[in-house]
Design a protein around this motif. Structure first.
Motif, PDB file in Angstrom:
ATOM      1  N   ILE A  28      15.562 -46.816 -27.584  1.00 15.52           N
ATOM      2  CA  ILE A  28      16.863 -46.196 -27.348  1.00 15.52           C
ATOM      3  C   ILE A  28      17.622 -46.177 -28.672  1.00 15.52           C
ATOM      4  CG2 ILE A  28      19.075 -46.440 -26.176  1.00 15.52           C
ATOM      5  CD1 ILE A  28      17.587 -47.551 -23.810  1.00 15.52           C
ATOM      6  N   TYR A  29      18.046 -44.998 -29.094  1.00 15.63           N
ATOM      7  CA  TYR A  29      18.654 -44.800 -30.407  1.00 15.63           C
ATOM      8  C   TYR A  29      20.163 -44.977 -30.333  1.00 15.63           C
ATOM      9  CZ  TYR A  29      20.382 -42.195 -34.469  1.00 15.63           C
ATOM     10  OH  TYR A  29      21.044 -41.804 -35.600  1.00 15.63           O
ATOM     11  N   ASP A  30      20.687 -45.875 -31.158  1.00 12.44           N
ATOM     12  CA  ASP A  30      22.124 -46.083 -31.284  1.00 12.44           C
ATOM     13  C   ASP A  30      22.610 -45.284 -32.489  1.00 12.44           C
ATOM     14  OD1 ASP A  30      24.704 -46.892 -31.504  1.00 12.44           O
ATOM     15  OD2 ASP A  30      24.273 -48.992 -31.987  1.00 12.44           O
ATOM     16  N   PRO A  31      23.322 -44.157 -32.279  1.00 10.88           N
ATOM     17  CA  PRO A  31      23.725 -43.317 -33.417  1.00 10.88           C
ATOM     18  C   PRO A  31      24.742 -43.972 -34.342  1.00 10.88           C
ATOM     19  CG  PRO A  31      24.722 -42.523 -31.384  1.00 10.88           C
ATOM     20  CD  PRO A  31      23.757 -43.600 -30.992  1.00 10.88           C
ATOM     21  N   HIS A  32      25.305 -45.132 -33.936  1.00  9.85           N
ATOM     22  CA  HIS A  32      26.307 -45.793 -34.772  1.00  9.85           C
ATOM     23  C   HIS A  32      25.701 -46.889 -35.642  1.00  9.85           C
ATOM     24  CE1 HIS A  32      29.327 -43.602 -32.569  1.00  9.85           C
ATOM     25  NE2 HIS A  32      28.846 -44.072 -31.433  1.00  9.85           N
ATOM     26  N   ALA A  33      24.388 -47.094 -35.538  1.00 13.39           N
ATOM     27  CA  ALA A  33      23.727 -48.130 -36.339  1.00 13.39           C
ATOM     28  C   ALA A  33      22.518 -47.531 -37.039  1.00 13.39           C
ATOM     29  CB  ALA A  33      23.306 -49.303 -35.447  1.00 13.39           C
ATOM     30  N   ASP A 353      24.747 -56.313 -36.559  1.00 10.45           N
ATOM     31  CA  ASP A 353      26.045 -55.905 -37.108  1.00 10.45           C
ATOM     32  C   ASP A 353      27.025 -55.780 -35.955  1.00 10.45           C
ATOM     33  OD1 ASP A 353      25.501 -53.414 -35.843  1.00 10.45           O
ATOM     34  OD2 ASP A 353      24.475 -52.723 -37.645  1.00 10.45           O
ATOM     35  N   HIS A 354      28.261 -55.391 -36.268  1.00  7.92           N
ATOM     36  CA  HIS A 354      29.315 -55.333 -35.254  1.00  7.92           C
ATOM     37  C   HIS A 354      28.999 -54.304 -34.167  1.00  7.92           C
ATOM     38  CE1 HIS A 354      33.310 -55.594 -33.507  1.00  7.92           C
ATOM     39  NE2 HIS A 354      33.414 -54.286 -33.578  1.00  7.92           N
ATOM     40  N   SER A 355      28.456 -53.159 -34.564  1.00  9.20           N
ATOM     41  CA  SER A 355      28.213 -52.091 -33.587  1.00  9.20           C
ATOM     42  C   SER A 355      27.136 -52.479 -32.581  1.00  9.20           C
ATOM     43  CB  SER A 355      27.814 -50.794 -34.296  1.00  9.20           C
ATOM     44  OG  SER A 355      26.567 -50.940 -34.950  1.00  9.20           O
ATOM     45  N   SER A 356      26.215 -53.381 -32.962  1.00  4.62           N
ATOM     46  CA  SER A 356      25.144 -53.746 -32.039  1.00  4.62           C
ATOM     47  C   SER A 356      25.681 -54.488 -30.826  1.00  4.62           C
ATOM     48  CB  SER A 356      24.094 -54.602 -32.756  1.00  4.62           C
ATOM     49  OG  SER A 356      24.642 -55.846 -33.153  1.00  4.62           O
ATOM     50  N   GLY A 357      26.848 -55.152 -30.959  1.00  4.77           N
ATOM     51  CA  GLY A 357      27.424 -55.869 -29.825  1.00  4.77           C
ATOM     52  C   GLY A 357      27.750 -54.944 -28.675  1.00  4.77           C
ATOM     53  N   GLN A 358      28.455 -53.830 -28.941  1.00  6.25           N
ATOM     54  CA  GLN A 358      28.796 -52.880 -27.884  1.00  6.25           C
ATOM     55  C   GLN A 358      27.552 -52.180 -27.365  1.00  6.25           C
ATOM     56  OE1 GLN A 358      31.876 -52.418 -26.432  1.00  6.25           O
ATOM     57  NE2 GLN A 358      30.614 -51.263 -24.974  1.00  6.25           N
ATOM     58  N   PHE A 359      26.616 -51.882 -28.259  1.00  5.67           N
ATOM     59  CA  PHE A 359      25.362 -51.258 -27.836  1.00  5.67           C
ATOM     60  C   PHE A 359      24.611 -52.164 -26.862  1.00  5.67           C
ATOM     61  CE2 PHE A 359      20.746 -50.743 -28.623  1.00  5.67           C
ATOM     62  CZ  PHE A 359      20.593 -49.461 -28.116  1.00  5.67           C
ATOM     63  N   HIS A 360      24.536 -53.465 -27.182  1.00  6.62           N
ATOM     64  CA  HIS A 360      23.870 -54.423 -26.302  1.00  6.62           C
ATOM     65  C   HIS A 360      24.581 -54.528 -24.959  1.00  6.62           C
ATOM     66  CE1 HIS A 360      21.923 -56.653 -29.943  1.00  6.62           C
ATOM     67  NE2 HIS A 360      21.225 -55.610 -29.551  1.00  6.62           N
ATOM     68  N   GLN A 361      25.918 -54.527 -24.989  1.00  8.28           N
ATOM     69  CA  GLN A 361      26.656 -54.655 -23.732  1.00  8.28           C
ATOM     70  C   GLN A 361      26.413 -53.436 -22.842  1.00  8.28           C
ATOM     71  OE1 GLN A 361      30.431 -56.409 -24.159  1.00  8.28           O
ATOM     72  NE2 GLN A 361      31.258 -55.707 -22.205  1.00  8.28           N
ATOM     73  N   ASP A 362      26.396 -52.237 -23.425  1.00  6.19           N
ATOM     74  CA  ASP A 362      26.114 -51.028 -22.639  1.00  6.19           C
ATOM     75  C   ASP A 362      24.698 -51.067 -22.077  1.00  6.19           C
ATOM     76  OD1 ASP A 362      28.628 -50.119 -23.270  1.00  6.19           O
ATOM     77  OD2 ASP A 362      27.964 -48.819 -24.899  1.00  6.19           O
ATOM     78  N   ALA A 363      23.746 -51.550 -22.893  1.00  9.27           N
ATOM     79  CA  ALA A 363      22.353 -51.620 -22.433  1.00  9.27           C
ATOM     80  C   ALA A 363      22.213 -52.617 -21.285  1.00  9.27           C
ATOM     81  CB  ALA A 363      21.437 -52.004 -23.590  1.00  9.27           C
ATOM     82  N   ILE A 364      22.893 -53.763 -21.379  1.00 12.27           N
ATOM     83  CA  ILE A 364      22.816 -54.761 -20.311  1.00 12.27           C
ATOM     84  C   ILE A 364      23.432 -54.233 -19.027  1.00 12.27           C
ATOM     85  CG2 ILE A 364      23.718 -57.010 -19.581  1.00 12.27           C
ATOM     86  CD1 ILE A 364      23.217 -57.988 -22.416  1.00 12.27           C
ATOM     87  N   LEU A 365      24.515 -53.456 -19.139  1.00 18.21           N
ATOM     88  CA  LEU A 365      25.107 -52.850 -17.946  1.00 18.21           C
ATOM     89  C   LEU A 365      24.094 -51.955 -17.245  1.00 18.21           C
ATOM     90  CD1 LEU A 365      27.444 -52.206 -16.057  1.00 18.21           C
ATOM     91  CD2 LEU A 365      28.188 -50.450 -17.674  1.00 18.21           C
ATOM     92  N   ARG A 366      23.367 -51.158 -18.001  1.00 16.93           N
ATOM     93  CA  ARG A 366      22.366 -50.272 -17.392  1.00 16.93           C
ATOM     94  C   ARG A 366      21.197 -51.072 -16.810  1.00 16.93           C
ATOM     95  NH1 ARG A 366      25.109 -47.531 -21.044  1.00 16.93           N
ATOM     96  NH2 ARG A 366      25.465 -45.295 -20.764  1.00 16.93           N
ATOM     97  N   ILE A 367      20.802 -52.136 -17.483  1.00 18.58           N
ATOM     98  CA  ILE A 367      19.734 -52.995 -16.970  1.00 18.58           C
ATOM     99  C   ILE A 367      20.154 -53.627 -15.646  1.00 18.58           C
ATOM    100  CG2 ILE A 367      18.537 -55.194 -17.394  1.00 18.58           C
ATOM    101  CD1 ILE A 367      18.502 -54.391 -20.395  1.00 18.58           C
ATOM    102  N   VAL A 368      21.385 -54.106 -15.590  1.00 18.05           N
ATOM    103  CA  VAL A 368      21.886 -54.754 -14.382  1.00 18.05           C
ATOM    104  C   VAL A 368      22.029 -53.743 -13.233  1.00 18.05           C
ATOM    105  CG1 VAL A 368      23.994 -55.774 -13.434  1.00 18.05           C
ATOM    106  CG2 VAL A 368      22.984 -56.721 -15.498  1.00 18.05           C
ATOM    107  N   GLN A 369      22.521 -52.550 -13.541  1.00 19.81           N
ATOM    108  CA  GLN A 369      22.649 -51.521 -12.510  1.00 19.81           C
ATOM    109  C   GLN A 369      21.286 -51.120 -11.964  1.00 19.81           C
ATOM    110  OE1 GLN A 369      24.866 -48.642 -14.815  1.00 19.81           O
ATOM    111  NE2 GLN A 369      26.828 -49.271 -13.936  1.00 19.81           N
ATOM    112  N   ASN A 370      20.307 -50.995 -12.838  1.00 14.65           N
ATOM    113  CA  ASN A 370      18.949 -50.662 -12.397  1.00 14.65           C
ATOM    114  C   ASN A 370      18.381 -51.779 -11.527  1.00 14.65           C
ATOM    115  OD1 ASN A 370      16.336 -49.151 -12.544  1.00 14.65           O
ATOM    116  ND2 ASN A 370      15.700 -50.976 -13.651  1.00 14.65           N
TER     117      ASN A 370
END
Length: 528
Positions: A28-33, A353-370
């Motif tokens: 999954i590509y994070d365009p901010h990192a 880096d700082h941007s990976s924190g929000q990326f990880h949180q969004d990914a965990i939300l999708r993992i939990v929803q799935n």
């Protein structure tokens, strides 16, 4: 790759630099990192803008990092600019079907990346436990499309050879990784599991024919093998191939089960010291391949395991949820490490880096929803703060505290169980989490709940009154009697009368701010 996955799911629209490339994985590509080096990978551009000044540099970064192609969705918008930029950057493009969820597309692509073999191989050439290779080999021998399912109709593997026949049942089964739940499908599976040989199964698609055979180890049904092929092409030789394949598949399923338990035990054994034994954390991180200087821990759990389950069923439920979370992490967060302790699944997230924190949180939300969809119950995740590896225990306890708050929200009805996956971190809970930590320490010291709260509770119990509820609601609403009356469903004069009796009955001066704070803290502690 497009032909293996299926053009109904993904289409190659720009082939720059794709000739002869071997696809090695998907990310999954994070365009901010800045993308990490991953030669031959497919980058899933979830939410990627199809235009903009930064688009070409981003594609050039992907190209420089070794990525074979970018996968995107147009969602009805024009992709001409993106295609032109991709040609200039020298990177291939796959356009995914808008209707296919990203999670399912990732699973389909990863399955197609599994070792793909040409004809001429035999069933004994397959690496133990590689069900996708087995499906492809059987498909080549039988001349059709193969699917392998477990007894609960979950799709374990399917063939990905080019130009295979497909109907709605196979398409939907691959998308969901589960056979569509219909009465006819249930009947078909029961027939297959009960039969000793190949069984013909009715298909509604003209010109196609389906047959299946149970996969057994002794008297136990391990799963089933399904063939979809052109009508009239199933003969004695095809039935022989299916019987041989079912016998080989039994060995692969048993090997897979054994390997899974072995790998699971090893990973759990390594993650426990990482999380709970600070003196062994550095060595455990080294063995798990964690090299980042800072990490963050997420704690995941399902809300309310079904009451009345035995120990075995409860363990199976936890292991199933762990398997779902671990599999999703392998797709969305390949650098993460998962572990299991008691009722909690832990995800250790290396931070870059700082941007990976929000990326990880969004990914965990999708993992939990799935995961919530797959286990049919709410799944919640608390995320701790970012800390140095030596302080990982601090992030774990923070994640557990957040998880506890989310479960209390569900228990007390502040959040609907129908909300699906719930994710929060220490920052998003803010003062509520800090207040609970303060209250816990005061309770341990014996200072709470306190004399005022005890007096009010005893009086309410003896006289069947409601002073505690009234006073607490009044303080929670900032001493607004009208708002408190609305919340309590009472007339405002009733609330004002009860408040006027507080000082005579309990000696509480509500005009004194320090007294108000102490009373509110005692009442909050009684209910939290």
């Amino acid at each position: 790759m497009g032909r293996l996955v299926g053009t109904e799911f993904m289409t190659l629209v720009e082939s720059a630099g794709a000739d002869g490339r071997c696809v090695s994985g998907s990310v999954i590509y994070d365009p901010h990192a800045r993308p990490t080096s991953f030669p031959g990978a497919l980058a899933f551009g979830i939410g990627l803008s199809l235009s903009g000044k930064r688009l070409r540099p981003r594609l050039e970064e992907l190209k420089a990092a070794g990525y074979a192609a970018l996968v995107y969705k147009a969602n009805g918008a024009s992709d001409e600019y993106l295609r032109g930029v991709a040609r200039a950057a020298g990177i291939a493009l796959f356009r995914a079907a808008d209707s296919t969820p990203w999670t399912q597309l990732a699973e389909i692509v990863d399955a197609a990346i599994a070792p793909h073999r040409s004809g001429g191989r035999t069933l004994v050439d397959i690496r133990p436990g590689d069900l996708f290779d087995l499906a492809n080999t059987v498909a080549a021998l039988a001349g059709g499309a193969i699917a392998i399912a477990d007894p609960k109709q979950t799709i374990l593997a399917y063939s990905t050879l080019a130009d295979q026949p497909i109907d709605d049942t196979r398409r939907n089964s691959i998308l969901r990784l589960h056979v569509p739940q219909t009465e006819q499908n249930d009947v078909d599976y029961r027939r297959v599991h009960a039969a000793a040989d190949v069984v013909d199964v009715v298909t509604e698609e003209p010109g196609l024919r389906r047959c299946a055979i149970a996969i057994r180890a002794g008297d136990s049904v391990l799963g089933s093998l399904w063939l979809l092929t052109a009508a009239g092409s199933i003969g004695a030789d095809t039935a022989r191939v299916m019987r041989e394949a079912a016998n080989v598949a039994a060995l692969h399923l048993l090997h897979r089960r054994t390997a899974y338990v072995s790998n699971l035990t090893r990973q759990v054994d390594l993650v426990k010291p990482l999380l709970f034994e600070p003196e062994r954390a550095e060595l455990a991180a080294l063995r798990l391949g964690i090299s980042s200087a800072s990490v963050r821990v997420a704690a995941v759990s399902a809300w309310h395991l079904q009451p009345g389950l035995g120990a075995l069923e409860t363990l199976q439920s936890r292991l199933r949820l762990f398997d779902i979370v671990r599999t999703s992490c392998a797709v969305r967060l390949p650098a993460a490490v998962c572990g299991l302790a008691d009722n909690i699944i832990y995800i250790v997230l290396p931070q870059t880096d700082h941007s990976s924190g929000q990326f990880h949180q969004d990914a965990i939300l999708r993992i939990v929803q799935n995961a919530a969809r797959m286990v049919s119950k709410p799944v919640v995740a608390g995320i701790g703060g970012t800390v140095a590896l030596s302080q990982l225990e601090q992030s774990r306890t923070g994640a557990e505290a957040v998880l506890g708050e989310l479960i209390r929200d569900l228990d007390e009805g502040r959040v609907s169980p129908q909300s699906g996956g719930l994710v929060a971190d220490e920052e998003s809970l803010g003062s509520r989490l800090h207040l609970r930590q303060i209250v816990v320490e005061l309770q341990k010291a014996g200072h709470l709940p306190g004399e005022y709260a005890a007096k009010i509770a005893d009086h309410d119990a003896e006289h069947k009154t409601f002073f505690e509820e009234t006073l607490r609601t009044h303080l929670d609403t900032g001493r607004n009697a009208i708002e408190a009356a609305k919340k309590l469903g009472l007339h405002v004069n009733t609330v004002r009368y009860r408040l006027s009796r507080i000082e005579p009955l309990f000696g509480i001066d509500l005009e004194d701010p320090e007294t108000r704070l102490l009373v509110w803290l005692q009442l909050w502690a009684r209910h939290n």
